[in-house]
Design a protein around this motif. Sequence first.
Motif, PDB file in Angstrom:
ATOM      1  N   SER A 195       0.816  -1.212   0.000  1.00  0.00           N
ATOM      2  CA  SER A 195       0.000   0.000   0.000  1.00  0.00           C
ATOM      3  C   SER A 195       0.854   1.268   0.000  1.00  0.00           C
ATOM      4  N   GLY A 196       2.176   1.108   0.110  1.00  0.00           N
ATOM      5  CA  GLY A 196       3.065   2.266   0.132  1.00  0.00           C
ATOM      6  C   GLY A 196       3.111   2.964   1.478  1.00  0.00           C
ATOM      7  N   THR A 197       2.735   2.270   2.547  1.00  0.00           N
ATOM      8  CA  THR A 197       2.772   2.875   3.872  1.00  0.00           C
ATOM      9  C   THR A 197       4.166   2.711   4.470  1.00  0.00           C
ATOM     10  N   VAL A 198       4.744   3.840   4.870  1.00  0.00           N
ATOM     11  CA  VAL A 198       6.084   3.847   5.451  1.00  0.00           C
ATOM     12  C   VAL A 198       6.044   4.588   6.778  1.00  0.00           C
ATOM     13  N   THR A 199       7.027   4.300   7.619  1.00  0.00           N
ATOM     14  CA  THR A 199       7.158   4.984   8.894  1.00  0.00           C
ATOM     15  C   THR A 199       8.523   5.657   8.943  1.00  0.00           C
ATOM     16  N   VAL A 200       8.512   6.931   9.337  1.00  0.00           N
ATOM     17  CA  VAL A 200       9.743   7.695   9.504  1.00  0.00           C
ATOM     18  C   VAL A 200       9.976   7.836  11.007  1.00  0.00           C
ATOM     19  N   ARG A 201      11.163   7.447  11.452  1.00  0.00           N
ATOM     20  CA  ARG A 201      11.517   7.509  12.874  1.00  0.00           C
ATOM     21  C   ARG A 201      12.706   8.448  13.042  1.00  0.00           C
ATOM     22  N   TYR A 202      12.583   9.361  14.020  1.00  0.00           N
ATOM     23  CA  TYR A 202      13.665  10.327  14.235  1.00  0.00           C
ATOM     24  C   TYR A 202      13.626  10.835  15.672  1.00  0.00           C
ATOM     25  N   PRO A 203      14.762  11.352  16.164  1.00  0.00           N
ATOM     26  CA  PRO A 203      14.801  11.909  17.521  1.00  0.00           C
ATOM     27  C   PRO A 203      14.004  13.215  17.584  1.00  0.00           C
ATOM     28  N   SER A 204      13.324  13.437  18.682  1.00  0.00           N
ATOM     29  CA  SER A 204      12.466  14.619  18.818  1.00  0.00           C
ATOM     30  C   SER A 204      13.238  15.922  18.681  1.00  0.00           C
ATOM     31  N   ASP A 205      14.511  15.916  19.063  1.00  0.00           N
ATOM     32  CA  ASP A 205      15.266  17.166  18.952  1.00  0.00           C
ATOM     33  C   ASP A 205      15.643  17.517  17.513  1.00  0.00           C
ATOM     34  N   LEU A 206      15.365  16.624  16.565  1.00  0.00           N
ATOM     35  CA  LEU A 206      15.603  16.890  15.148  1.00  0.00           C
ATOM     36  C   LEU A 206      14.297  17.104  14.381  1.00  0.00           C
ATOM     37  N   ALA A 207      13.188  17.249  15.108  1.00  0.00           N
ATOM     38  CA  ALA A 207      11.869  17.357  14.474  1.00  0.00           C
ATOM     39  C   ALA A 207      11.787  18.504  13.473  1.00  0.00           C
ATOM     40  N   GLU A 208      12.310  19.658  13.815  1.00  0.00           N
ATOM     41  CA  GLU A 208      12.221  20.808  12.910  1.00  0.00           C
ATOM     42  C   GLU A 208      12.941  20.524  11.585  1.00  0.00           C
ATOM     43  N   THR A 209      14.122  19.953  11.665  1.00  0.00           N
ATOM     44  CA  THR A 209      14.889  19.628  10.466  1.00  0.00           C
ATOM     45  C   THR A 209      14.175  18.577   9.624  1.00  0.00           C
ATOM     46  N   VAL A 210      13.663  17.534  10.271  1.00  0.00           N
ATOM     47  CA  VAL A 210      12.948  16.478   9.549  1.00  0.00           C
ATOM     48  C   VAL A 210      11.699  17.052   8.893  1.00  0.00           C
ATOM     49  N   ASN A 211      10.956  17.881   9.607  1.00  0.00           N
ATOM     50  CA  ASN A 211       9.747  18.477   9.035  1.00  0.00           C
ATOM     51  C   ASN A 211      10.078  19.333   7.814  1.00  0.00           C
ATOM     52  N   GLU A 212      11.157  20.105   7.874  1.00  0.00           N
ATOM     53  CA  GLU A 212      11.570  20.914   6.727  1.00  0.00           C
ATOM     54  C   GLU A 212      11.925  20.025   5.538  1.00  0.00           C
ATOM     55  N   LEU A 213      12.638  18.933   5.801  1.00  0.00           N
ATOM     56  CA  LEU A 213      13.018  18.023   4.726  1.00  0.00           C
ATOM     57  C   LEU A 213      11.791  17.353   4.122  1.00  0.00           C
ATOM     58  N   LEU A 214      10.869  16.886   4.973  1.00  0.00           N
ATOM     59  CA  LEU A 214       9.657  16.242   4.458  1.00  0.00           C
ATOM     60  C   LEU A 214       8.804  17.223   3.659  1.00  0.00           C
ATOM     61  N   THR A 215       8.746  18.466   4.088  1.00  0.00           N
ATOM     62  CA  THR A 215       8.003  19.483   3.340  1.00  0.00           C
ATOM     63  C   THR A 215       8.631  19.684   1.962  1.00  0.00           C
ATOM     64  N   ALA A 216       9.956  19.759   1.918  1.00  0.00           N
ATOM     65  CA  ALA A 216      10.648  19.908   0.638  1.00  0.00           C
ATOM     66  C   ALA A 216      10.421  18.681  -0.247  1.00  0.00           C
ATOM     67  N   LEU A 217      10.495  17.493   0.341  1.00  0.00           N
ATOM     68  CA  LEU A 217      10.250  16.267  -0.430  1.00  0.00           C
ATOM     69  C   LEU A 217       8.816  16.213  -0.943  1.00  0.00           C
ATOM     70  N   GLY A 218       7.894  16.823  -0.191  1.00  0.00           N
ATOM     71  CA  GLY A 218       6.495  16.856  -0.603  1.00  0.00           C
ATOM     72  C   GLY A 218       6.259  17.647  -1.874  1.00  0.00           C
ATOM     73  N   THR A 219       7.240  18.448  -2.306  1.00  0.00           N
ATOM     74  CA  THR A 219       7.126  19.146  -3.590  1.00  0.00           C
ATOM     75  C   THR A 219       7.584  18.261  -4.736  1.00  0.00           C
TER      76      THR A 219
END
Length: 90
Positions: A47-71
């Motif tokens: 189904s294409g379901t994936v899980t991304v796991r990351y440390p909470s102190d890197l949340a801002e960086t991961v969110n920025e990367l995922l937003t960029a990947l979303g384009t």
Amino acid sequence: MTGGDTVTAPREVFRSFQVARKDIAYLHFVLESYEGLAVLSSADKSSGTVTVRYPSDLAETVNELLTALGTEIALKKVRGDGKQETCSTR
């Protein structure tokens, strides 16, 4: 460290997304190319379901990367209740 210092490890954050099966390898490659940032696991390849796991102190960086990947690829956030939220501009 002094006697009164307390060190706590960041908690792990788990976020699930649905992506096109053809984009799983690309997403995996990009996330893991940032060594130590995040780990991608395939929860359900069919189904294409994936899980991304990351440390909470890197949340801002991961969110920025995922937003960029979303384009570049369609990322749909899978909420805990199984419903999806689109988080890409594609």
